[in-house]
Design a protein around this motif. Structure first.
Motif, PDB file in Angstrom:
ATOM      1  N   ILE A 117       0.852  -1.193   0.000  1.00 38.19           N
ATOM      2  CA  ILE A 117       0.000   0.000   0.000  1.00 38.19           C
ATOM      3  C   ILE A 117       0.887   1.242   0.000  1.00 38.19           C
ATOM      4  O   ILE A 117       1.452   1.614   1.037  1.00 38.19           O
TER       5      ILE A 117
ATOM      6  N   ASN B 286       0.054   7.128  -2.548  1.00 36.09           N
ATOM      7  CA  ASN B 286      -1.044   6.813  -3.470  1.00 36.09           C
ATOM      8  C   ASN B 286      -1.700   5.479  -3.089  1.00 36.09           C
ATOM      9  O   ASN B 286      -1.515   4.460  -3.767  1.00 36.09           O
ATOM     10  N   PRO B 287      -2.489   5.468  -1.998  1.00 33.36           N
ATOM     11  CA  PRO B 287      -3.103   4.213  -1.553  1.00 33.36           C
ATOM     12  C   PRO B 287      -4.039   3.591  -2.585  1.00 33.36           C
ATOM     13  O   PRO B 287      -4.278   2.389  -2.551  1.00 33.36           O
ATOM     14  N   GLU B 288      -4.527   4.421  -3.540  1.00 36.98           N
ATOM     15  CA  GLU B 288      -5.407   3.873  -4.584  1.00 36.98           C
ATOM     16  C   GLU B 288      -4.651   2.946  -5.531  1.00 36.98           C
ATOM     17  O   GLU B 288      -5.254   2.196  -6.305  1.00 36.98           O
ATOM     18  N   ASP B 289      -3.317   2.984  -5.489  1.00 32.33           N
ATOM     19  CA  ASP B 289      -2.502   2.105  -6.316  1.00 32.33           C
ATOM     20  C   ASP B 289      -2.043   0.858  -5.563  1.00 32.33           C
ATOM     21  O   ASP B 289      -1.066   0.199  -5.938  1.00 32.33           O
TER      22      ASP B 289
ATOM     23  N   THR C 181      -1.466  -2.810  -4.289  1.00 31.84           N
ATOM     24  CA  THR C 181      -1.390  -4.067  -5.033  1.00 31.84           C
ATOM     25  C   THR C 181      -1.410  -5.241  -4.053  1.00 31.84           C
ATOM     26  O   THR C 181      -1.210  -5.074  -2.851  1.00 31.84           O
TER      27      THR C 181
ATOM     28  N   ASN D  91      -3.056  -5.054  -9.323  1.00 34.64           N
ATOM     29  CA  ASN D  91      -3.709  -3.830  -8.870  1.00 34.64           C
ATOM     30  C   ASN D  91      -5.067  -4.185  -8.263  1.00 34.64           C
ATOM     31  O   ASN D  91      -5.914  -4.787  -8.917  1.00 34.64           O
TER      32      ASN D  91
ATOM     33  N   ARG E  76      -7.642  -2.418  -7.347  1.00 40.93           N
ATOM     34  CA  ARG E  76      -8.817  -1.776  -7.944  1.00 40.93           C
ATOM     35  C   ARG E  76      -9.242  -2.503  -9.213  1.00 40.93           C
ATOM     36  O   ARG E  76     -10.432  -2.792  -9.413  1.00 40.93           O
ATOM     37  N   ASP E  77      -8.278  -2.872 -10.067  1.00 42.98           N
ATOM     38  CA  ASP E  77      -8.593  -3.586 -11.305  1.00 42.98           C
ATOM     39  C   ASP E  77      -9.175  -4.969 -11.021  1.00 42.98           C
ATOM     40  O   ASP E  77     -10.128  -5.405 -11.674  1.00 42.98           O
TER      41      ASP E  77
END
Length: 326
Positions: free
Chosen positions: A100, A104-107, A109, A140, A142-143
């Motif tokens: 994490i 950029n926590p949105e990235d 993995t 990722n 999110r993906d």
């Protein structure tokens, strides 16, 4: 419980010996560390923490991989199973390490290539590298969640198609549509109602945790039922080999247990539950049976209020100071 204090990345915590997970080969990058514990924090769940008990600076965020990739599955060699003391799939807990980025926590993995496998029986763990080209050390999150949503949506549509095969039944709660797969068959009936075979467990938000065993052959017949553990926390019994075979049971999770209640009108203090003759229902073949227990401590009319008070006292004595564990 033999509790010992350890300094960790999240502060000082008390850990019982039987909570310690031993990675005899360490974890790649931390081969010198062997003793870990899994910490569950309400504010970060379902992300949990693998904390080193030998180096307070080492902590790894982990998660159950199926929460990220719904179709995640793999097989590990028999050698690994033997090393960890795993006899069947239910003996193993599987986790994936996350990365994490602070900025950029949105990235974030997740490493699906090298899951952590932990034996629930021996508390031994290992990080195992999978021979699967579709998995990598940096998926990722999110993906993966977007892909999983599509998979689940497709599965939901399939379930919806199957559930369309429903029939309407008149019951005490009015007309209900019930699928064939939801019907519970009591081939021997229920004592006093041996002529009735087809039943349905009706969930009512208004009366929960009390549920209802409804006859689908006589709308006048219904029984209030409850999970006995909600009344008596230490309720337990063993099933005979004949019953296990009749219900096609292979593991404890294959059955649901209910007990019938007696609810006097206008007298809630004297509600009783029959712990002597539980209903055992198979999730495998949807067969049900009422059995009579030989245990003398269980009888036909336990006062629910008294049993819950007794259970509360037991739970207070057993309650841990902190919630931990895999």
């Amino acid at each position: 419980m033999a509790l010992k204090s350890y300094k960790t990345r999240v502060g000082e915590i008390e850990v019982d010996d039987n909570e310690i997970i031993i990675f005899e080969e360490g974890i790649p990058g931390f081969e010198h560390l062997r003793k870990f514990v899994i910490l569950t924090l309400e504010e970060t769940y379902p992300i949990m923490w693998l904390l080193s008990l030998e180096d307070e600076l080492v902590s790894l965020p982990i998660i159950e991989p199926k929460l990220i990739k719904v179709d995640y599955q793999f097989k590990f060699p028999e050698k690994i199973a033997n090393t960890l003391g795993i006899e069947n799939v239910d003996d193993a807990a599987v986790f994936a390490i996350m990365t994490i980025p602070h900025e950029n926590p949105e990235d974030a993995t997740v490493n699906l290539k090298a899951p952590l496998i932990v034996s629930k029986k021996t508390n031994k763990g290992i990080q195992y590298i999978l021979d699967d080209e579709n998995l990598s050390i940096k998926h990722n999150i999110r993906d993966e969640i977007i892909v999983s949503q599509h998979i689940l949506e497709k599965q939901i549509k399939e379930v919806s198609k199957l559930s369309q095969n429903k029939k309407k039944y008149e019951t005490k709660f009015g007309e209900i549509e019930i699928a064939d797969s939801e019907i519970i068959t009591f081939e021997n009936g229920i004592p006093g109602f041996e002529y009735l075979k087809k039943f349905y467990i009706y969930f009512s938000k208004e009366t929960f945790p009390i549920q209802w065993l409804l006859s689908l052959e006589n709308p006048e017949i219904s029984f209030p039922v409850i999970d006995p553990l909600l009344v008596r926390v230490d309720y337990a019994f063993e099933l005979s080999k004949d019953i296990v075979e009749y219900l096609s049971i292979e593991k404890p999770e294959d059955v649901k247990i209910f007990t019938i209640m007696t609810i006097p009108h206008g007298d809630p203090d004297n509600i009783t539950v029959n712990l002597k003759a539980p209903l055992v229902i198979s999730k495998v073949n949807n067969k049900g049976i009422q059995i009579i227990l030989e245990n003398e401590k269980y009888h036909l009319k336990h006062n629910v209020k008294e049993e819950i008070k007794r259970s509360d006292e037991i739970l207070k004595k057993q309650a841990p100071e902190k919630e931990r564990g895999a």
